[in-house]
Design an enzyme around this catalytic site. Structure first.
Site, mmCIF file in Angstrom:
data_model
loop_
_atom_site.group_PDB
_atom_site.id
_atom_site.type_symbol
_atom_site.label_atom_id
_atom_site.label_comp_id
_atom_site.label_asym_id
_atom_site.label_seq_id
_atom_site.Cartn_x
_atom_site.Cartn_y
_atom_site.Cartn_z
ATOM 1 N N HIS A 96 8.966 17.104 88.540
ATOM 2 C CA HIS A 96 8.124 16.516 88.601
ATOM 3 C C HIS A 96 7.261 16.294 90.147
ATOM 4 C CE1 HIS A 96 4.444 14.081 87.914
ATOM 5 N NE2 HIS A 96 4.667 12.918 88.956
ATOM 6 N N GLU A 97 8.665 15.488 90.655
ATOM 7 C CA GLU A 97 9.013 15.961 92.103
ATOM 8 C C GLU A 97 9.010 16.593 93.221
ATOM 9 O OE1 GLU A 97 8.120 12.559 92.775
ATOM 10 O OE2 GLU A 97 8.186 11.816 90.524
ATOM 11 N N HIS A 100 5.362 17.954 93.676
ATOM 12 C CA HIS A 100 5.096 17.522 95.073
ATOM 13 C C HIS A 100 5.530 17.665 96.259
ATOM 14 C CE1 HIS A 100 3.422 14.573 92.373
ATOM 15 N NE2 HIS A 100 4.359 14.338 91.751
#
Length: 194
Positions: A96-97, A100
């Site tokens: 997920h990160e 980003h």
């Protein structure tokens, strides 16, 4: 983990009992996550885009709030050791990160204080990381057979944007709705959503 110029883009955590691992145990789990094919692919894509992913880019920390991790511009990814217990959770946070971080790398002008920019990256991270697969939603207590993934992503985007001091509740919802189609359908660096 948070900085006024670049709000933390954090992974949602289901705040159950405080459990978790030590920082050393979590750091070992992070190292194991680097063998995950999606993690490896995302790190390769960042390197190809000109963004170096050094040894300390992903680090275990003890967090004060019920979050699983976060990405902060210029600092990298943090994984909250005190809220995670199994390898799958760590893998999920890292994926997920990394999305980003990839967005930051490819956009070059991504502004985390801009609600639409932040919402777009959260939509992409929620969709491309598998955060909202049916099994994960079932484990969180959300049971719905149709439309669960998009509902989940929207819920998690709004929760993340609530933590951004530059986005009011109304601005967050408006921003998410305005960028939804474009960002949900943007699957880069993947050919399609994994």
């Amino acid at each position: 983990m948070e900085d006024a110029a670049a709000p933390n883009s954090g992974s949602e955590f289901n705040p159950g009992a405080r459990r978790g691992k030590s920082i050393d145990e979590c750091q070992d789990m992070i190292r194991r996550s680097f063998r995950n094919p999606i993690v490896k692919f995302l790190m390769e894509q960042m390197e190809k885009s000109g963004c170096r992913v050094g040894d300390n880019f992903v680090k275990a920390v003890v967090c004060t709030g019920p979050v699983a991790g976060g990405y902060t511009k210029g600092r990298g990814i943090t994984v909250c050791s005190n809220y995670l217990t199994i390898q799958d959770e760590v893998n999920q946070v890292v994926i997920h990160e990394l999305i980003h971080a990839y967005d930051e790398c490819r956009a070059k002008n991504l502004d985390w204080t801009n609600c639409a920019h932040h919402a777009c990256s959260e939509i992409r991270a929620g969709h491309l990381s598998g955060d909202c697969h049916f099994k994960r939603e079932l484990l969180r207590g959300f049971i719905k057979l149709r439309g669960h993934e998009q509902e989940c992503i929207k819920r998690r985007v709004l929760k993340s944007l609530r933590g951004n001091p530059y986005c009011s509740e109304v601005a967050a919802k408006d921003a998410m709705e305005a960028v939804w189609d474009t960002c949900y359908n943007d699957t880069k660096p993947f050919d399609r959503a994994p």
